[in-house]
Enzyme design. Structure first.
Site, PDB file in Angstrom:
ATOM      1  N   GLU A   1       3.378   7.325  -3.969  1.00  0.00           N
ATOM      2  CA  GLU A   1       3.844   7.945  -5.211  1.00  0.00           C
ATOM      3  C   GLU A   1       5.096   8.773  -4.974  1.00  0.00           C
ATOM      4  OE1 GLU A   1       0.400  10.032  -6.600  1.00  0.00           O
ATOM      5  OE2 GLU A   1      -0.765   8.188  -6.816  1.00  0.00           O
TER       6      GLU A   1
ATOM      7  N   TRP B   1      -2.179   8.059   1.819  1.00  0.00           N
ATOM      8  CA  TRP B   1      -1.291   6.934   1.516  1.00  0.00           C
ATOM      9  C   TRP B   1      -0.918   6.850   0.048  1.00  0.00           C
ATOM     10  CZ3 TRP B   1       2.261   4.830   3.970  1.00  0.00           C
ATOM     11  CH2 TRP B   1       2.828   3.610   3.567  1.00  0.00           C
TER      12      TRP B   1
ATOM     13  N   SER C   1      -0.499   9.307  -1.987  1.00  0.00           N
ATOM     14  CA  SER C   1       0.517  10.338  -2.206  1.00  0.00           C
ATOM     15  C   SER C   1       1.866   9.914  -1.640  1.00  0.00           C
ATOM     16  CB  SER C   1       0.070  11.664  -1.576  1.00  0.00           C
ATOM     17  OG  SER C   1      -1.021  12.218  -2.287  1.00  0.00           O
TER      18      SER C   1
ATOM     19  N   ASP D   1     -12.925  -3.247  -0.108  1.00  0.00           N
ATOM     20  CA  ASP D   1     -12.228  -2.245   0.682  1.00  0.00           C
ATOM     21  C   ASP D   1     -12.336  -2.618   2.162  1.00  0.00           C
ATOM     22  OD1 ASP D   1     -11.794   0.302   2.196  1.00  0.00           O
ATOM     23  OD2 ASP D   1     -11.651   1.138   0.180  1.00  0.00           O
TER      24      ASP D   1
ATOM     25  N   HIS E   1      -9.631   5.704  -2.192  1.00  0.00           N
ATOM     26  CA  HIS E   1      -9.921   4.281  -2.112  1.00  0.00           C
ATOM     27  C   HIS E   1     -10.150   3.680  -3.500  1.00  0.00           C
ATOM     28  CE1 HIS E   1     -10.726   4.245   2.360  1.00  0.00           C
ATOM     29  NE2 HIS E   1     -10.746   5.544   2.088  1.00  0.00           N
TER      30      HIS E   1
ATOM     31  N   GLN F   1      -3.938   9.914   8.267  1.00  0.00           N
ATOM     32  CA  GLN F   1      -2.850  10.807   7.860  1.00  0.00           C
ATOM     33  C   GLN F   1      -1.952  11.212   9.030  1.00  0.00           C
ATOM     34  OE1 GLN F   1      -5.006  13.945   5.855  1.00  0.00           O
ATOM     35  NE2 GLN F   1      -6.011  12.460   4.505  1.00  0.00           N
TER      36      GLN F   1
ATOM     37  N   HIS G   1      -0.819  16.301   2.330  1.00  0.00           N
ATOM     38  CA  HIS G   1      -1.672  15.941   3.461  1.00  0.00           C
ATOM     39  C   HIS G   1      -1.273  14.595   4.061  1.00  0.00           C
ATOM     40  CE1 HIS G   1      -3.178  13.762   0.081  1.00  0.00           C
ATOM     41  NE2 HIS G   1      -4.186  13.206   0.733  1.00  0.00           N
TER      42      HIS G   1
END
Length: 482
Positions: free
Chosen positions: A381, A376, A378, A119, A21, A398, A373
């Site tokens: 990217e 988001w 990851s 957030d 986050h 996930q 895993h």
């Protein structure tokens, strides 16, 4: 009367205290600071002390002179283990109290603040403060649009008897979420749906925060229009303004880090990065390496770790595997022994390290696949880098992400709810060989869309410009007519 020069907007950021986050919110904060805004970034004391070693503060403040860090308590003792459940129960009341104190001690939320960017799962605290002090609140949900849409329907899932998930056919389609009737199975719902009873505190926490988000004046998402257009059109029924500004790391690189200097901004990483892995990758053939990383939170049993290791070795593909300190469950010393054994046995087959510069690794030509895993950041990217994925989701959104990666966007494979060496081996071989041409054909298109979205004139770039303009047009409390 002397004309006073207008002051730049002042934006207060309120991230949830977890790496996944903090990282995207820091990127957005840097982008707004780069646009000459004043920025106050409020971390919990625990997270900020972990973040400091990764920041060259002198260089950071030279680049962003109007960027200010503040810290607040998270409501837990200093040496607390800070489990997810404990943080959920403590962070809301602690944050509300801290914001009220900051109003007095810093004069922060009284006169100068133009808006709060909070957030999504800090919405309750932020909205209370915003309404109390007369300050607009923009909700930044740090995961996908599709997950955001699902979280707005948690109560509906309970009403339809889909939640809690207990002793049910996990492959049955969930048909009560508009627009996703033929997409989600029960096993693809967020992990918070796998509770024992209605009224579970964590499930109730997310329902409460989703409701609070609807009181925000706008929604910000780290995604791009071309990837999630159908769900974004659904979310537009809840929010009059939605700013899709992802992939944020790529947008930051375009606008701020053209030189990719590590001093230009902070990556938000809470562990020391092993740069030696880049040298190791330099010696590998193009698209030959499987990069393995399960993020900053996931923990493994000894058996799970061994199943992954055997599956990777049996696939015959070289692998770069991130195993964080203390990520193997076990407090008797056996986890450290297992890690040392795996590092030794991996020589000649791959490389095990404690942390890596992930964006740099995914952009490396030797990397051909990503076992992840499915967090988001990851996924964003990996998508921008054009690297196909195998998703092994562990928690929260996930499970949703992995389903969309495999069945909607078709840029990878879904390996949820299983951890057997034979399946790991097959999935790696499918990604790197059998299904590679098919997946890479789609990934090439999606990666191009991601790259184009952050360039000048691209959808995310234009949306960031609109966000900057809209915040600039807001009036802080001190400038409003009484």
């Amino acid at each position: 009367m002397e004309n006073l020069k207008p002051q730049p907007p002042h934006v207060v950021f309120l991230p949830y205290p977890a790496l996944g986050h903090v990282k995207p919110m820091l990127k957005l904060a840097e982008l707004l600071s780069h646009a000459t805004f004043h920025v106050t970034f409020i971390n919990t004391e625990y997270i900020h002390h972990r973040l400091l070693p990764s920041i060259d503060l002198d260089a950071f403040h030279r680049r962003f002179p109007n960027f200010h860090f503040l810290t607040i308590p998270d409501g837990l003792p200093p040496h607390h283990t800070r489990t997810v459940a404990d943080l959920f129960s403590s962070i809301g009341s602690a944050t509300t109290s801290a914001l009220r104190q900051l109003r007095v001690s810093e004069d922060l939320l009284c006169r100068t603040t133009t808006c709060i960017i909070a957030d999504g799962i800090m919405s309750s605290s932020a909205v209370i403060a915003g309404e109390e002090f007369g300050i607009p609140v923009l909700a930044f949900r740090t995961f996908s649009a599709c997950c955001t849409w699902i979280y707005f329907h948690l109560s509906k899932l309970i009403e339809e008897g889909e939640v809690p998930l207990q002793d049910q056919d996990m492959d049955k389609l969930v048909t009560c979420i508009p627009g996703l009737e033929n997409v989600l199975r029960r096993r693809d719902l967020p992990s918070i749906c796998r509770v024992e009873r209605v009224g579970d505190p964590i499930l109730e926490f997310f329902i409460k925060e989703a409701r609070a988000m609807l009181r925000a004046s706008a929604l910000i998402l780290n995604t791009f229009d071309e990837l999630e257009a159908p769900v974004l059109s659904k979310l537009a029924s809840f929010f009059s303004k939605i700013y899709t500004i992802g992939p944020l790391h790529a947008l930051s690189n375009v606008r701020i880090n053209g030189d990719r200097s590590p001093l230009a901004s902070t990556t938000g990483i809470l562990w020391k990065e092993d740069q030696g892995c880049i040298t190791w990758l330099d010696s590998r053939p193009s698209e030959s390496v499987v990069f393995v990383s399960f993020g900053s939170v996931v923990k493994f049993t000894h058996d799970q770790m061994l199943e992954f290791w055997h599956g990777l070795v049996n696939s015959g593909k070289p692998f770069l595997w991130v195993i964080r300190p203390n990520s193997i469950i076990g407090g008797d010393g056996s986890s450290g022994q297992l890690l040392m054994e795996l590092q030794e046995r991996t020589k000649g087959k791959g490389l095990i390290v404690s942390w890596v510069p992930q964006e740099q690794v995914l952009a490396h030509g030797a990397v051909g696949g990503f076992l992840t895993h499915g967090g988001w950041n990851s996924i964003m990217e990996s998508t921008e880098a054009g690297v196909p994925m195998i998703c092994w989701p562990a928690m929260f959104e996930q499970q949703v992400n992995s389903r969309f990666v495999s069945e909607v966007w078709r840029v990878g494979l879904d390996m949820k709810d299983t951890c057997e060496r034979s399946i790991v081996e097959k999935m790696v071989r499918d990604l790197m060989e059998a299904k590679r041409v098919e997946i890479m054909k789609v990934m090439g298109v999606v990666a191009k869309q991601a790259g184009e979205s952050v360039k000048k004139g691209g959808s995310s770039s234009l949306n960031l410009d609109t966000l900057i303009q809209d915040i600039s047009s807001m009036t802080p409390p001190s400038s409003r007519a009484e």
